[in-house]
Each structure stands twice: as structure tokens, then as C-alpha cells.
Design a protein around this motif. Structure first.
Motif, short mmCIF file in Angstrom:
data_model
loop_
_atom_site.label_atom_id
_atom_site.label_comp_id
_atom_site.label_asym_id
_atom_site.label_seq_id
_atom_site.Cartn_x
_atom_site.Cartn_y
_atom_site.Cartn_z
N ALA A 96 7.23 -14.57 3.17
CA ALA A 96 6.42 -14.16 2.02
C ALA A 96 4.94 -14.31 2.34
O ALA A 96 4.50 -15.41 2.73
CB ALA A 96 6.78 -15.00 0.80
N PRO A 97 4.15 -13.26 2.18
CA PRO A 97 2.68 -13.37 2.30
C PRO A 97 2.12 -13.94 0.99
O PRO A 97 2.85 -14.09 0.00
CB PRO A 97 2.25 -11.92 2.51
N PRO A 98 0.85 -14.29 0.96
CA PRO A 98 0.25 -14.73 -0.31
C PRO A 98 0.40 -13.65 -1.38
O PRO A 98 0.28 -12.45 -1.10
CB PRO A 98 -1.21 -14.98 0.05
N LYS A 99 0.66 -14.05 -2.60
CA LYS A 99 0.93 -13.07 -3.66
C LYS A 99 -0.30 -12.23 -4.00
O LYS A 99 -0.17 -11.14 -4.56
CB LYS A 99 1.47 -13.76 -4.90
N SER A 100 -1.49 -12.72 -3.66
CA SER A 100 -2.71 -11.95 -3.90
C SER A 100 -3.20 -11.22 -2.66
O SER A 100 -4.33 -10.72 -2.63
CB SER A 100 -3.82 -12.89 -4.41
N PHE A 101 -2.38 -11.14 -1.62
CA PHE A 101 -2.81 -10.56 -0.36
C PHE A 101 -3.07 -9.06 -0.51
O PHE A 101 -4.00 -8.52 0.09
CB PHE A 101 -1.76 -10.81 0.72
N TYR A 102 -2.26 -8.38 -1.31
CA TYR A 102 -2.39 -6.93 -1.46
C TYR A 102 -3.29 -6.54 -2.63
O TYR A 102 -3.50 -5.35 -2.87
CB TYR A 102 -1.01 -6.30 -1.65
N ASN A 103 -3.81 -7.53 -3.37
CA ASN A 103 -4.69 -7.25 -4.51
C ASN A 103 -4.07 -6.21 -5.44
O ASN A 103 -4.69 -5.21 -5.83
CB ASN A 103 -6.07 -6.78 -4.04
N ASN A 104 -2.82 -6.44 -5.80
CA ASN A 104 -2.08 -5.49 -6.61
C ASN A 104 -1.23 -6.27 -7.61
O ASN A 104 -1.13 -7.49 -7.57
CB ASN A 104 -1.21 -4.61 -5.72
N GLN A 105 -0.59 -5.53 -8.51
CA GLN A 105 0.29 -6.17 -9.48
C GLN A 105 1.64 -6.52 -8.88
O GLN A 105 2.44 -7.22 -9.52
CB GLN A 105 0.49 -5.25 -10.70
#
Length: 285
Positions: A96-105
């Protein structure tokens, strides 16, 4: 004057049908008036009730021994079931990457096992606010699973721009499959021991189960090395990884199989190890 004829039974004893006695051909002791009746009904007058079959060493398998063997076999079967459950599922490791890595919902998580890998798109709103990485994979979302091509075309899989090490993955799968083969051989030996009442089969069964448990644990170590090599192949995308419940099944299976094999080995001994270690003492002494 009347003549007497003698009949010899299967055990070499002479039967006098006129007197209804059973004796030895040279005029041995008679067995009583019920000898001919017992012979005709198929019951032996020299042995009482039906005896259990004896083992190759001449000792009959008692009901207590049979119960202990079945109990140890149940322990081994638990290990076999856990192994099949772990090998057949794809929750060996979660990435799992950081949940804010893609700057998306939404965010992307992945998990894979020996045979296939899956990616899953999760909603950030569904993730625990205290959790920094995307996941866990059990959350609802859109999943996409594909089988690895290690065993067909020999291609490596790519997840989050990182490349798997097919040699280590194939080695893990081969160790797991060979351990399952040893489990089947051990189960066949135990079945033969119970059906034929031959304690000798407990020795190869114990070896099969102990080796299968060791190979399962070895496969777990090789898989962990493959994960470390996978994470070190690229550092573009930061990933959080954790071993999942399939690995827990495999670890427990290896320990249970080794314990089951040791139990079979103890039951195969011609003496009780507890009586050797803790000899019984008389109350008077």
C-alpha cells in the motif's frame, strides 16, 4: 463292533465326531463335549474370543494405541488444511502506498500470493483517518486480479513500478507443492497403519510430516526474501508492506505438522518415553 474315524481340524487337532471331543492325534487331552460344536460353528476352542490381528513384531495394536494414532493424525490433518488454505489464497503480502500519494479521492492497494496478484481501488473516505497508508485490502472496492506468468512464459510481474523476482517466487511455490506431496504420502502411511495394524508405517509417516513442516517454514523464509527483493527493485513509489493472514496459516501449519510428526515418532517407539524418563515406583518403596 463299530469303527471310529478321526477328523483333523485346521489347527492340527484330532476330532472324534462320535464322542464329540477334540484332542491331539496321539491321544492327547480332550477338550470337552463342546469341541465338535465349536468346530462346526467356526469358533476356536483354543483361544477364546476373537483376537485382534498382530503387528509384524508380533504385538497386537491395542485400542489405546489406535486412539493415540488417530489423535495424532487429527493434529496432522489440521496442519494439512492450514497449508492448503495458505497456498491456495493470494493474501501473503499486502502492499500500500500512502493514501494521499495520488492526491485523489481514491487510492490503490495490492496483495499477492504464490499464483496471482490483485490490485484494488479504495475510497480514501473509507480508510481509517489514523492510517497513513492505503488499505487494508479487505475494504470494499474495485479489484483486478491476474495470474502470474512465472510458470508459463517466465515473465516477471510489475506492481507499483517494482518488479518481482520470479526465481524466488517459483522456489517458494515448488517448496509448497513438494510439502503437500509429503503430506499425502504421510497420510497414506497412517491409513495403512490403521487398516493393517502395522506400527512400522508410523516411522515413514513421521518423517514425511516433519519434513513437510520444515519445507513449509522454509518456503515462508524464501517468500519473505522475495518480498524484500521486490521492494528493493525500485524506489519511485514508497510502499508500506505487511504479511497477511495467508502467511499466518502457513506458519501455523508448519509448526502443527512438525508436532504431528514428532507424535507419530513417539508412538512408533517400542517403549514409552514417559516410562523411561519417569519410572514407576511402588508405593512401599
Amino acid at each position: 463292533m463299530w469303527s471310529t474315524f478321526l477328523v483333523t481340524d485346521e489347527e492340527g487337532r484330532t476330532v472324534n465326531p462320535a464322542a464329540g471331543t477334540v484332542g491331539v492325534a496321539a491321544g492327547g487331552p480332550a477338550q470337552g463335549p463342546g469341541g465338535l460344536t465349536n468346530l462346526m460353528t467356526g469358533r476356536s476352542t483354543f483361544g477364546g474370543n476373537k483376537r485382534r490381528r498382530t503387528t509384524s513384531t508380533g504385538h497386537a495394536m491395542s485400542e489405546a494405541q489406535e486412539g493415540k494414532i488417530k489423535l495424532a493424525f487429527f493434529v496432522a490433518i489440521v496442519g494439512v488444511v492450514l497449508t492448503v488454505l495458505g497456498v491456495g489464497t493470494e493474501f501473503w503480502v499486502e502492499l500500500a502506498p500512502p493514501k494521499s500519494f495520488y492526491n485523489n479521492q481514491t487510492c490503490l492497494t495490492a496483495h499477492y500470493g504464490l499464483w496471482k496478484g490483485c490490485t484494488k481501488t479504495l475510497w480514501v473516505a473509507d480508510i481509517d483517518p489514523e492510517r497513513e497508508s492505503c488499505g487494508p485490502a479487505e475494504l470494499p472496492g474495485e479489484a483486478n486480479c491476474t495470474y502470474f506468468k512465472f510458470f508459463t512464459t517466465g515473465e516477471n510481474a510489475v506492481l507499483f513500478q517494482k518488479t518481482t523476482q520470479k526465481n524466488l517466487n517459483v522456489a517458494t511455490a515448488m517448496l509448497s507443492l513438494f510439502s503437500l506431496f509429503l503430506m499425502v504420502m504421510g497420510a497414506i502411511c497412517i491409513t495403512m497403519a490403521l487398516s493393517k495394524e502395522i506400527l512400522f508405517f508410523l516411522k515413514p509417516a513421521s518423517i514425511c510430516f516433519i519434513l513437510s513442516g520444515v519445507m513449509v517454514l522454509l518456503a515462508l523464509l524464501v517468500f519473505h526474501q522475495s518480498v524484500m527483493a521486490f521492494l528493493a527493485s525500485d524506489h519511485t513509489v514508497p510502499l508500506h508492506h505487511e504479511l497477511s493472514w495467508s502467511v499466518s496459516c502457513i506458519g501455523c501449519a508448519g509448526a502443527v505438522l512438525i508436532v504431528g510428526g514428532i507424535l507419530f515418532l513417539l508412538l512408533a517407539l517400542p517403549y514409552s518415553p514417559w516410562q523411561r524418563c519417569l519410572p514407576h515406583k511402588d508405593g512401599g518403596s
